[in-house]
Scaffold this active site. Structure first.
Site, mmCIF file in Angstrom:
data_model
loop_
_atom_site.group_PDB
_atom_site.id
_atom_site.type_symbol
_atom_site.label_atom_id
_atom_site.label_comp_id
_atom_site.label_asym_id
_atom_site.label_seq_id
_atom_site.Cartn_x
_atom_site.Cartn_y
_atom_site.Cartn_z
ATOM 1 N N GLU A 111 38.804 -7.588 -58.097
ATOM 2 C CA GLU A 111 39.355 -7.495 -59.452
ATOM 3 C C GLU A 111 38.311 -6.889 -60.372
ATOM 4 O O GLU A 111 37.120 -6.962 -60.093
ATOM 5 C CB GLU A 111 39.672 -8.901 -59.988
ATOM 6 C CG GLU A 111 40.738 -9.609 -59.221
ATOM 7 C CD GLU A 111 40.729 -11.112 -59.497
ATOM 8 O OE1 GLU A 111 40.221 -11.534 -60.551
ATOM 9 O OE2 GLU A 111 41.225 -11.845 -58.635
ATOM 10 N N LYS A 113 35.984 -6.978 -63.552
ATOM 11 C CA LYS A 113 35.382 -8.058 -64.339
ATOM 12 C C LYS A 113 35.515 -7.667 -65.806
ATOM 13 O O LYS A 113 34.835 -6.750 -66.272
ATOM 14 C CB LYS A 113 33.917 -8.255 -63.946
ATOM 15 C CG LYS A 113 33.297 -9.465 -64.597
ATOM 16 C CD LYS A 113 31.941 -9.763 -63.998
ATOM 17 C CE LYS A 113 31.368 -11.073 -64.484
ATOM 18 N NZ LYS A 113 31.249 -11.184 -65.920
ATOM 19 N N ASP A 115 35.153 -7.749 -69.735
ATOM 20 C CA ASP A 115 34.042 -8.167 -70.577
ATOM 21 C C ASP A 115 34.576 -8.665 -71.918
ATOM 22 O O ASP A 115 34.710 -7.906 -72.868
ATOM 23 C CB ASP A 115 33.097 -6.974 -70.786
ATOM 24 C CG ASP A 115 31.727 -7.434 -71.217
ATOM 25 O OD1 ASP A 115 31.490 -8.662 -71.238
ATOM 26 O OD2 ASP A 115 30.888 -6.567 -71.528
ATOM 27 N N TYR A 223 43.295 -14.271 -64.382
ATOM 28 C CA TYR A 223 42.711 -13.992 -63.074
ATOM 29 C C TYR A 223 42.529 -15.189 -62.142
ATOM 30 O O TYR A 223 42.033 -15.040 -61.047
ATOM 31 C CB TYR A 223 41.383 -13.255 -63.209
ATOM 32 C CG TYR A 223 40.413 -13.863 -64.208
ATOM 33 C CD1 TYR A 223 39.876 -15.120 -64.001
ATOM 34 C CD2 TYR A 223 40.027 -13.144 -65.335
ATOM 35 C CE1 TYR A 223 38.983 -15.657 -64.891
ATOM 36 C CE2 TYR A 223 39.128 -13.672 -66.243
ATOM 37 C CZ TYR A 223 38.609 -14.937 -66.014
ATOM 38 O OH TYR A 223 37.734 -15.467 -66.902
ATOM 39 N N LYS A 310 27.919 -6.362 -60.553
ATOM 40 C CA LYS A 310 27.871 -5.809 -61.910
ATOM 41 C C LYS A 310 27.472 -4.338 -61.891
ATOM 42 O O LYS A 310 26.564 -3.939 -61.161
ATOM 43 C CB LYS A 310 26.865 -6.596 -62.754
ATOM 44 C CG LYS A 310 27.233 -8.078 -62.869
ATOM 45 C CD LYS A 310 27.678 -8.431 -64.250
ATOM 46 C CE LYS A 310 26.582 -9.169 -64.967
ATOM 47 N NZ LYS A 310 26.922 -9.501 -66.332
ATOM 48 N N CYS A 402 3.501 8.010 -94.772
ATOM 49 C CA CYS A 402 4.897 7.701 -95.104
ATOM 50 C C CYS A 402 5.653 8.994 -95.411
ATOM 51 O O CYS A 402 5.215 9.790 -96.241
ATOM 52 C CB CYS A 402 4.953 6.760 -96.303
ATOM 53 S SG CYS A 402 6.634 6.447 -96.861
ATOM 54 N N CYS A 405 6.536 8.804 -99.359
ATOM 55 C CA CYS A 405 5.592 8.761 -100.484
ATOM 56 C C CYS A 405 4.184 9.189 -100.069
ATOM 57 O O CYS A 405 3.252 9.112 -100.868
ATOM 58 C CB CYS A 405 5.568 7.376 -101.114
ATOM 59 S SG CYS A 405 4.796 6.132 -100.067
ATOM 60 N N CYS A 420 4.753 1.163 -94.441
ATOM 61 C CA CYS A 420 4.217 1.834 -95.615
ATOM 62 C C CYS A 420 3.855 0.729 -96.607
ATOM 63 O O CYS A 420 4.728 -0.027 -97.028
ATOM 64 C CB CYS A 420 5.261 2.774 -96.223
ATOM 65 S SG CYS A 420 4.800 3.306 -97.878
ATOM 66 N N CYS A 426 7.035 3.269 -103.383
ATOM 67 C CA CYS A 426 7.677 4.110 -102.367
ATOM 68 C C CYS A 426 9.200 4.113 -102.587
ATOM 69 O O CYS A 426 9.860 3.081 -102.454
ATOM 70 C CB CYS A 426 7.331 3.557 -100.983
ATOM 71 S SG CYS A 426 8.102 4.450 -99.643
HETATM 72 S S1 IVH Z 1 36.847 -15.557 -61.764
HETATM 73 C C1 IVH Z 1 36.657 -19.837 -60.490
HETATM 74 N N1 IVH Z 1 37.667 -13.147 -62.357
HETATM 75 O O1 IVH Z 1 33.248 -13.616 -65.752
HETATM 76 C C2 IVH Z 1 36.995 -18.581 -61.190
HETATM 77 N N2 IVH Z 1 36.078 -14.153 -63.812
HETATM 78 O O2 IVH Z 1 30.561 -14.502 -64.916
HETATM 79 C C3 IVH Z 1 35.803 -17.990 -61.876
HETATM 80 N N3 IVH Z 1 35.461 -12.770 -65.738
HETATM 81 O O3 IVH Z 1 33.442 -16.945 -66.863
HETATM 82 C C4 IVH Z 1 36.054 -16.791 -62.692
HETATM 83 N N4 IVH Z 1 36.764 -11.060 -65.259
HETATM 84 O O4 IVH Z 1 34.795 -15.165 -68.102
HETATM 85 C C5 IVH Z 1 36.863 -14.171 -62.717
HETATM 86 N N5 IVH Z 1 38.519 -11.019 -62.755
HETATM 87 C C6 IVH Z 1 37.740 -12.034 -63.118
HETATM 88 C C7 IVH Z 1 36.936 -11.979 -64.281
HETATM 89 C C8 IVH Z 1 36.109 -13.076 -64.588
HETATM 90 C C9 IVH Z 1 35.893 -11.556 -66.120
HETATM 91 C C10 IVH Z 1 34.458 -13.562 -66.463
HETATM 92 C C11 IVH Z 1 34.853 -14.995 -66.720
HETATM 93 C C12 IVH Z 1 33.773 -15.824 -66.092
HETATM 94 C C13 IVH Z 1 32.638 -14.866 -65.993
HETATM 95 C C14 IVH Z 1 31.711 -15.244 -64.859
#
Ligand code: IVH
Length: 662
Positions: A111, A113, A115, A223, A310, A402, A405, A420, A426
Site C-alpha cells: 500500500e 504510505k 503522509d 488501511y 520509505k 552588510c 548599510c 549586522c 541599518c
Molecule cells: S498500517 C497495524 N498502512 O504510518 C496497522 N499505516 O509509521 C499499522 N500510514 O501510524 C498502520 N499509510 O499513520 C498503515 N497504508 C498504510 C499507511 C499507514 C500511512 C501511517 C499511519 C501509521 C504510520 C506508521
C-alpha cells in the site's frame, strides 16, 4: 402519500449515495447544482422537523455543532507505529525474518504510505460512532465532530458481514491543491504558513470549531481493520469488503504473490507517486493472511508482520542563478540562492535557503552551479548538495559587510549566523522591526504594509516605531500613492492600536526570542511593563516555559537605555503597558455567536457574558440561524428553547459551558 419522516430518510440516503459517488468513487452522477437543490430541501425539512433528522444526515457535515472539548479516549487496540527502512537490503532482511518465522513464503499486500494524520474510527450498528486521534498511541483525542465534516468518511455503512462494532484505521490527508490554497489565504491574512500538508492536516483536525474544519476539505484513506473477529481471512479481502461497505480504500493497493512483486511495486511508485495529488512518503508492506499476522504478532511498539519502506525525499537538480543576502529585523544575515525555477513535490521552487556561511562553505556552492534541491520540513526548500560546479567557477566568498548599510558583519560565539551590529542605523533592520510592530498579531495596524513602511521610512517620516504615533495626515497625503482617504485610514488604525492589549504590545517590540505565546505568558505573570523590566533572572525563569535564553534576552533588552527611552515614549503616546481585566483568556469561542438566557447558579449573567468575550466569542441577544451556541440557564422561557431546537443550535448548561472554556 409519503410522510415527512420517509421523505427525510429518502433524501438522506440519496444525498449520502451522491456524496459517496463524488468523494469516494470520484464518479459523480448528478451536477453540484442538482445536489444542492436536494440538500436545500433536506435542510428545510430538518429545520421544521428536527426530530426526524437522521444520525447520518449529510447536513451534519457542515459542522454546525460545537462540542469540541476533545475528551481523551483510551484506544481499545493501541495505535502502533511501523518499523521502517530506507534500504532495499533491510527490506530483504525483513522478508527473511518473515519466512523464517512462518516457514513459508507469504503473500504481501503493498500500500502507499499516506503522509497525513492517522485516525482510529469506531462504527457501531452500521453507524459512525466516533473518531480518535493517535495521541500517545494508547489514548488520543475524540475529534468526532471535526471528522464528520470529511465527506469521504461514511457516517453510515451497508453491506454484508459487517461486525456489530469494529474499529478501523486510516490516514487523514490534505490534497496538494487544498494545501496551496490554504497557505495562499494565510499569507494574505498575515497568518503563519503551514510547512507541509501533514502539519496542515494535524492542525485542522484539532481545530475547535468544526465549521472551520469543514472549510479545510480534508480527505481520508482507510488501511486497516482492527478487532478479533474479521470479516475475511486476509487483509486484502478485508480491504475489498471495506470498500464495498462504503469506505475509501486506495485503488493503488496491490496483492503481491512474492517479494519480487513487492520490489516491483516499490520501484514503480518511487517515481509515479510524484504524480499523485497528495503526499506519500513510502510503501507499507503487510503480510496478507490474518492467521500469519497472528502467528508473528507484535513487539512492544510495532507489528512484526509489516514494514514501511520509505522513499528518499524528492530531489531535483537546478541551476543557482545568484545569491542574495537578506538582513532580518534582528540583523541576522541569511544567504538565499535564486534558482532557475523548477517543479518539486507539487509546487514551483525559485529560491532556496543556504542557511549560513558554514553551510555554504561546506557544500561549496558557487554561482551557476547545478545543485540538488530538496523540500525538508520547512516552507523554504534547501540546497543539499552540488551536482556539478560551473566551468571556471570560483568558491563563493561570504560577504564581509552588510549589504544594506555597509557595516562590518560580526559573528557571535555559538551563533552560526553573521549579524549586522548596526541595529539603530541599518534600514532593513529598522524597517523589519516596524513591519513586525504593525503586523496582525502584534499591533494590527492593518492599513499599513511593507510598502507603506518603506515609503514613510524613505521619506524620513519614521525612524522607529514610536514615530508612528506622531504622524500627521498632512505629512502622508503628499507622498506617492497616498490620498486623503488612505492617509485617514492609516491615522485611524494607528490610533486604534493604542487599545491593543499589553501582551501584544510586548510581542510587537520584537525582543529576541519573545514570540506571541511567551509574550502572553510574561504579560499574565508580571501584569505590567515596569514589573517585567525590573525582574531579575530568577524571577523571570520562575515563569512557566521561560528558560535561560529568554531570560537573558529580556535582561539584555532592558539594560539598553535606548529601549527604555522608546518604551517611555510609547507609554506617553498611550499604548497599553498593563494587563486589563477584560483581556482574552483563549480563543475557544473564536468567531462564534453565543446567546445566553435565564439565570445561573455560580455566575451572574454579566460574568458569563464577560467570559464569552474573554474566550473570543461574540454575545448576541436574539436567536437566529447564525447563532452557534446557546448557554441555557434556569427559568428560561419556552419560546427561545423551541426556536433554538428548531434551528438545531447547540445548547449547553452552565456546567457544560464552564467545562468548554476550561
Ligand atoms: S498500517 C497495524 N498502512 O504510518 C496497522 N499505516 O509509521 C499499522 N500510514 O501510524 C498502520 N499509510 O499513520 C498503515 N497504508 C498504510 C499507511 C499507514 C500511512 C501511517 C499511519 C501509521 C504510520 C506508521
Amino acid at each position: 402519500m409519503e410522510s415527512v419522516q420517509d421523505r427525510i430518510i429518502k433524501l438522506t440516503k440519496e444525498l449520502n449515495k451522491h456524496n459517496y459517488n463524488y468523494y469516494v468513487l470520484s464518479d459523480p452522477t448528478i451536477s453540484d447544482f442538482q445536489f444542492d437543490k436536494i440538500l436545500e430541501e433536506l435542510i428545510d425539512l430538518e429545520k421544521e422537523y428536527p426530530q426526524f433528522r437522521q444520525p447520518d444526515s449529510p447536513t451534519l457535515r457542515v459542522g454546525s455543532d460545537l462540542s469540541n472539548n476533545f475528551d481523551t479516549v483510551e484506544h481499545e487496540f493501541p495505535m502502533l507505529s511501523l518499523g521502517n527502512t530506507y534500504s532495499e537490503d533491510e527490506l530483504r532482511e525483513f522478508h527473511k525474518r518473515v519466512v523464517k518465522e512462518l516457514e513459508q513464503e507469504p503473500e504481501y499486500v503493498c500500500e502507499l504510505k499516506f503522509d497525513g494524520a492517522s485516525i482510529s474510527m469506531t462504527y457501531e450498528n452500521d453507524f459512525f460512532l466516533r473518531a480518535v486521534t493517535r495521541g500517545d498511541g494508547t489514548k488520543g483525542d475524540d475529534v468526532s465532530e471535526n471528522i464528520k465534516t470529511i465527506k469521504s468518511i461514511p457516517l453510515s455503512i451497508s453491506g454484508e458481514n459487517i461486525p456489530q462494532r469494529f474499529e478501523i484505521r486510516g490516514e487523514i490527508i490534505m490534497p496538494h491543491k487544498v494545501f496551496e490554497k490554504l497557505n495562499l489565504e494565510r499569507e494574505k491574512n498575515g497568518e503563519p504558513l503551514f510547512a507541509n500538508p501533514r502539519n496542515a492536516t494535524s492542525g485542522s483536525i484539532k481545530m475547535i470549531n468544526p465549521k472551520e474544519v469543514a472549510k479545510r476539505h480534508l480527505d481520508c484513506y482507510f488501511y486497516y481493520m482492527m478487532g478479533r473477529t474479521k470479516p475475511a481471512a486476509t487483509h486484502y479481502e478485508t480491504l475489498q469488503l471495506l470498500s464495498k461497505w462504503g469506505f475509501k480504500v486506495s485503488e493503488h493497493t496491490k496483492l503481491c504473490k512474492n517479494i519480487d512483486e513487492v520490489f516491483d511495486y516499490i520501484h514503480y511508485w518511487d517515481d509515479e507517486r510524484k504524480k499523485l495529488p497528495y503526499d506519500t512518503d513510502g510503501v507499507v508492506v503487510k503480510v496478507n493472511s490474518f492467521a500469519m499476522q497472528d502467528m508473528m504478532g507484535f513487539t512492544a511498539k510495532i507489528p512484526k508482520w509489516a514494514i514501511a519502506y520509505k522513499f528518499k525525499a524528492e530531489q531535483v537538480v537546478t541551476k543557482v542563478l545568484s545569491i542574495d543576502y537578506q538582513v532580518g529585523r534582528t540583523g541576522a544575515i541569511t544567504p538565499v540562492a535564486n534558482l532557475e525555477p523548477v517543479f518539486l513535490s507539487g509546487s514551483t521552487v525559485k529560491r532556496a535557503s543556504l542557511h549560513n556561511a558554514d553551510q555554504m562553505a561546506l557544500l561549496d556552492i558557487r554561482i551557476e552551479d547545478m545543485v540538488y534541491v530538496e523540500k525538508g520540513g520547512e516552507i523554504i526548500p534547501k540546497i543539499v548538495g552540488v551536482e556539478s560546479h560551473a566551468p571556471g567557477s570560483v568558491p563563493t566568498e561570504f560577504i564581509k559587510k552588510c549589504p544594506a548599510c555597509d557595516t562590518e558583519l560580526i559573528k557571535y560565539e555559538g551563533e552560526a549566523r553573521h549579524f549586522c551590529p548596526n541595529t539603530e542605523g541599518c534600514p532593513p533592520q529598522i524597517k523589519g522591526r516596524i513591519e513586525h510592530f504593525i503586523s496582525r498579531k502584534a499591533m494590527n495596524i492593518d492599513s499599513m504594509g511593507e510598502e507603506t513602511v518603506a515609503l514613510f521610512y524613505d521619506n524620513g517620516l519614521i525612524r522607529d516605531v514610536s514615530d508612528l504615533y506622531t504622524l500627521k495626515k498632512e505629512q502622508i497625503i503628499p507622498l506617492e500613492r497616498m490620498a486623503e482617504k488612505s492617509a485617514e485610514n492609516i491615522i485611524t488604525s494607528i490610533e486604534k492600536s493604542k487599545e491593543v492589549p499589553f501582551d501584544r504590545v510586548l510581542f510587537a517590540l520584537g525582543i529576541r526570542f519573545i514570540g506571541e505565546t511567551v509574550a502572553k505568558k510574561l504579560a499574565f505573570a508580571f501584569g505590567n511593563m515596569e514589573k517585567l523590566a525590573n525582574a531579575d533572572k530568577e524571577e523571570l525563569m520562575s515563569v512557566d516555559e521561560i528558560g535561560d535564553k529568554i531570560a537573558d534576552s529580556l535582561i539584555e533588552y532592558f539594560a539598553d537605555i535606548d529601549h527604555i527611552k522608546l518604551i517611555s515614549r510609547l507609554m506617553d503616546y498611550g499604548l497599553q503597558f498593563e494587563m486589563q481585566e477584560t483581556e482574552k483568556l483563549s480563543e475557544t469561542l473564536k468567531g462564534m455567536s453565543v446567546i445566553i438566557s435565564g439565570t445561573f447558579n455560580n455566575f451572574s449573567r454579566d460574568e458569563i457574558k464577560a467570559a464569552i468575550e474573554k474566550h473570543g466569542g461574540k454575545n448576541v441577544t436574539s436567536i437566529s440561524k447564525n447563532t452557534d451556541l446557546f448557554v441555557v440557564g434556569e427559568n428560561i422561557g419556552p419560546s427561545k428553547l423551541e426556536k433554538a431546537t428548531k434551528l438545531g443550535i447547540k445548547m449547553v448548561n452552565e456546567d457544560e459551558f464552564m467545562k468548554m472554556i476550561g
